[in-house]
Scaffold this motif. Structure first.
Motif, PDB file in Angstrom:
ATOM      1  N   VAL A   1       0.853  -1.301  -0.218  1.00 18.94           N
ATOM      2  CA  VAL A   1       0.096  -0.053   0.031  1.00 18.94           C
ATOM      3  C   VAL A   1       1.094   1.073  -0.087  1.00 18.94           C
ATOM      4  O   VAL A   1       1.932   1.312   0.893  1.00 18.94           O
ATOM      5  CB  VAL A   1      -0.826  -0.001   1.068  1.00 18.94           C
ATOM      6  N   THR A   2       0.790   1.950  -0.797  1.00 15.58           N
ATOM      7  CA  THR A   2       1.589   3.370  -1.194  1.00 15.58           C
ATOM      8  C   THR A   2       0.627   4.147  -0.772  1.00 15.58           C
ATOM      9  O   THR A   2      -0.596   4.439  -1.187  1.00 15.58           O
ATOM     10  CB  THR A   2       2.153   3.403  -2.532  1.00 15.58           C
ATOM     11  N   LYS A   3       1.278   5.207  -0.287  1.00 20.06           N
ATOM     12  CA  LYS A   3       0.464   6.710   0.329  1.00 20.06           C
ATOM     13  C   LYS A   3       0.092   7.405  -0.982  1.00 20.06           C
ATOM     14  O   LYS A   3       0.885   7.905  -1.547  1.00 20.06           O
ATOM     15  CB  LYS A   3       1.268   7.447   1.155  1.00 20.06           C
ATOM     16  N   LEU A   4      -1.224   7.676  -1.280  1.00 18.37           N
ATOM     17  CA  LEU A   4      -1.586   8.512  -2.513  1.00 18.37           C
ATOM     18  C   LEU A   4      -1.320   9.977  -2.073  1.00 18.37           C
ATOM     19  O   LEU A   4      -1.422  10.607  -0.995  1.00 18.37           O
ATOM     20  CB  LEU A   4      -3.068   8.259  -2.521  1.00 18.37           C
TER      21      LEU A   4
ATOM     22  N   TRP B   1      -2.388  13.763  -2.054  1.00 16.27           N
ATOM     23  CA  TRP B   1      -3.631  14.229  -1.407  1.00 16.27           C
ATOM     24  C   TRP B   1      -4.568  14.563  -2.409  1.00 16.27           C
ATOM     25  O   TRP B   1      -5.703  14.117  -2.178  1.00 16.27           O
ATOM     26  CB  TRP B   1      -3.321  15.579  -0.799  1.00 16.27           C
TER      27      TRP B   1
ATOM     28  N   THR C   1      -6.690  11.119  -3.389  1.00 18.31           N
ATOM     29  CA  THR C   1      -7.581  10.578  -2.311  1.00 18.31           C
ATOM     30  C   THR C   1      -9.106  11.024  -2.332  1.00 18.31           C
ATOM     31  O   THR C   1      -9.274  12.016  -2.938  1.00 18.31           O
ATOM     32  CB  THR C   1      -6.845  11.134  -1.035  1.00 18.31           C
TER      33      THR C   1
ATOM     34  N   ARG D   1     -12.419   8.666   6.610  1.00 18.59           N
ATOM     35  CA  ARG D   1     -11.249   8.364   7.520  1.00 18.59           C
ATOM     36  C   ARG D   1     -11.142   6.613   7.389  1.00 18.59           C
ATOM     37  O   ARG D   1      -9.905   5.991   7.629  1.00 18.59           O
ATOM     38  CB  ARG D   1     -11.531   8.791   8.980  1.00 18.59           C
TER      39      ARG D   1
ATOM     40  N   VAL E   1     -11.573   4.516   5.460  1.00 19.38           N
ATOM     41  CA  VAL E   1     -11.350   3.927   3.976  1.00 19.38           C
ATOM     42  C   VAL E   1      -9.687   3.464   4.104  1.00 19.38           C
ATOM     43  O   VAL E   1      -9.525   2.210   3.457  1.00 19.38           O
ATOM     44  CB  VAL E   1     -11.694   4.991   2.766  1.00 19.38           C
ATOM     45  N   PRO E   2      -8.650   4.386   4.124  1.00 17.39           N
ATOM     46  CA  PRO E   2      -7.464   3.937   4.075  1.00 17.39           C
ATOM     47  C   PRO E   2      -7.145   2.764   5.135  1.00 17.39           C
ATOM     48  O   PRO E   2      -6.291   1.954   4.949  1.00 17.39           O
ATOM     49  CB  PRO E   2      -6.767   5.274   4.311  1.00 17.39           C
ATOM     50  N   ILE E   3      -7.956   2.800   6.101  1.00 17.69           N
ATOM     51  CA  ILE E   3      -7.497   1.879   7.218  1.00 17.69           C
ATOM     52  C   ILE E   3      -7.984   0.498   6.675  1.00 17.69           C
ATOM     53  O   ILE E   3      -7.119  -0.614   6.704  1.00 17.69           O
ATOM     54  CB  ILE E   3      -7.986   2.049   8.690  1.00 17.69           C
TER      55      ILE E   3
ATOM     56  N   ILE F   1      -8.323  -0.285   3.461  1.00 17.38           N
ATOM     57  CA  ILE F   1      -7.194  -0.540   2.428  1.00 17.38           C
ATOM     58  C   ILE F   1      -6.137  -1.426   2.798  1.00 17.38           C
ATOM     59  O   ILE F   1      -5.732  -2.301   2.335  1.00 17.38           O
ATOM     60  CB  ILE F   1      -7.051   0.625   1.632  1.00 17.38           C
ATOM     61  N   ARG F   2      -5.512  -0.742   3.832  1.00 17.68           N
ATOM     62  CA  ARG F   2      -4.303  -1.548   4.651  1.00 17.68           C
ATOM     63  C   ARG F   2      -4.764  -2.756   5.162  1.00 17.68           C
ATOM     64  O   ARG F   2      -3.995  -3.833   5.093  1.00 17.68           O
ATOM     65  CB  ARG F   2      -4.009  -0.750   5.771  1.00 17.68           C
TER      66      ARG F   2
END
Length: 488
Positions: free
Chosen positions: A13-16, A18, A21, A243, A245-247, A249-250
């Motif tokens: 998972v790479t950080k998108l 801003w 997102t 908030r 959603v990224p959690i 995804i991880r």
């Protein structure tokens, strides 16, 4: 135990950035939306309401046509309808005009009664017009029976330009002295002759446009309220919706990497995020279950392989040989022919005693590999134990004896060549006994026994050779067995 194909996963998972997102896109969209609303809100609101009103009128008029046609069909059972590809009723098909005296006598309903039933469902007036010999349309019945005996005509400009009275029509029309938004459902004969028209209205032009104007005013007020509410709800939406959603995804990425120890968060939420979290957690449990089942399957396959193969040489063992012999025995009924060979290494015990069991094991592995290289596709070689091996040779031609001799001769010659094990040459020889099916027996027991007799006959002849079973070998073999310790 983890399956090799599942051991590693490259999922990361790479950080998108801003702006890529969901939060960033929503913020940008909302800012642009507010700016656009201030600049174009009034114009777009008017156009949307106008178009929405017309679409609503159109849909309501079409629905009225469906209701009227259904009412007529329930009472006049002899009529039929035609529809377009969307299912919209476009014509009523009848042999004679609807509402004439004969239909009244048959159904017990006057045309006014029928139209009143339809009007009760559409909540608006319904008229029945009949076609005159001159080609005009005159009212036959009025659901509200507002003006009995009066002459009322139907005028639609569209019919005078692009269509005919026999076409299904939705739009404004002049009914008597008033303009209504109507749906006009033609009544035609099977050959297309116009008998009349059933007209239902959703309202007069003035009333409809008054409703539209009120709707425009309400829409403008609602637009202002939405702009204010959007600014207030944006922070709540950001916190409660985006908030997690990224959690999540991880969490999915961890499952993809086979990291299933941690439970999925947000499963207690009673919304779409909670449903998504529960689905991800269900997937995690399924992955755990699948890994367990695959491990069990791998273990079962390993034990099954061990049960039917020799652990040292990886050749089939005695169990698999017996199964193959049973199958070959049944194939005799179809005319198949095969040979059974038993062979062991001469003086193999001396190799173990002098060089050690490790060298002996390595020698057995090399022997099995050389013999496998001599076999054809359908042949089978099995290790029975120690230095004893068995072969089922499928005979392709009509000379089983010659094929047996050829293979046995190759085995004796090939295994007679030196073996290079741990930097030393080892020279051995082999003795082979052969029985032919069905000449020397038609059961696995007889074939193995006779091949064993031929094997000991080969040893009695001096080893390093092959022998085919012959009926006179039995007594000689018994003598050999009584006086032989058979070190090989």
């Amino acid at each position: 135990m983890q399956h090799p194909s599942r051991a590693n996963s490259s999922a990361t998972v790479t950080k998108l950035p801003w702006r890529h997102t969901l939060v960033g896109k929503v913020v940008v969209f909302m800012l642009l939306g507010v700016m656009f609303a201030y600049l174009m809100g009034a114009l777009s609101g008017f156009l949307m309401v106008e178009r929405g009103a017309r679409e609503q009128w159109w849909r309501e008029a079409q629905v009225n046509a469906q209701i009227v046609s259904a009412t007529i069909r329930r009472i006049y059972t002899s009529v039929a309808v035609s529809a377009d590809e969307t299912g919209q009723i476009t014509h009523i098909i009848s042999q004679r005009p609807i509402g004439d005296e004969e239909s009244v006598l048959e159904t017990g309903f006057s045309p006014v009664d029928v139209l009143a039933l339809a009007s009760a469902q559409t909540r608006n007036n319904v008229w029945l017009f009949g076609a005159t010999p001159e080609g005009s349309l005159e009212v036959v019945a009025d659901a509200l029976n507002a003006s009995p005996g009066s002459v009322m005509t139907l005028t639609v400009n569209t019919w005078q330009s692009t269509a005919e009275a026999s076409d299904f029509y939705v739009g404004f029309a002049q009914v008597g002295s008033q303009e209504h938004f109507i749906s006009s459902l033609p009544i035609v004969t099977p050959d297309g002759q116009l008998l009349g028209v059933v007209v239902s209205t959703i309202g007069q032009r003035e009333a409809l446009y008054q409703m539209r104007n009120d709707l425009i005013g309400n829409a403008l007020m609602a637009l202002l309220a939405v702009l204010v509410a959007t600014a207030l709800m944006l922070s709540i939406l950001m916190r409660h919706l985006f908030r997690p959603v990224p959690i999540l995804i991880r969490a999915l990425a961890s499952i993809a990497k086979n990291q299933t120890q941690s439970p999925t968060p947000y499963t207690t939420r009673n919304d779409e995020i909670g449903r998504m979290a529960k689905a991800i957690d269900a997937l995690r449990k399924k992955v755990i279950e699948r890994e367990h089942l695959l491990d069990v399957k791998d273990e079962a396959l390993r034990f099954q392989h061990l049960a039917h193969h020799d652990e040292l040489t990886k050749l089939p063992n005695r169990i698999q040989l017996n199964d193959a012999l049973k199958a070959a025995e049944h194939s005799l009924l179809q005319g198949d022919i095969f040979n059974v060979m038993l062979f062991d290494l001469d003086y193999f015990k001396d190799v173990n005693d002098s060089l050690g069991h490790a060298v002996g094991d390595a020698l057995l592995i090399d022997v099995s590999q050389r013999v496998q290289g001599l076999l054809k596709e359908n042949d089978l070689v099995a290790r029975l134990g120690g230095d004893e091996f068995a072969i089922i040779q499928r005979v392709a031609g009509s000379t089983p004896e010659e094929e047996a001799k050829a293979l046995a001769s190759d085995i004796v010659a090939t295994l007679g060549e030196p073996f290079q094990i741990e930097a030393q040459d080892i020279q051995i020889s082999v003795s082979v006994g052969i029985s032919r099916a069905p000449v020397d027996g038609d059961t696995s027991y007889d074939l193995l026994r006779n091949a064993d007799i031929a094997l000991y006959a080969a040893k009695a002849k001096g080893r390093n050779r092959y022998m085919l079973f012959a009926s006179g070998m039995k007594m000689m073999t018994n003598t050999v067995r009584r006086g032989k310790s058979c070190p090989g």
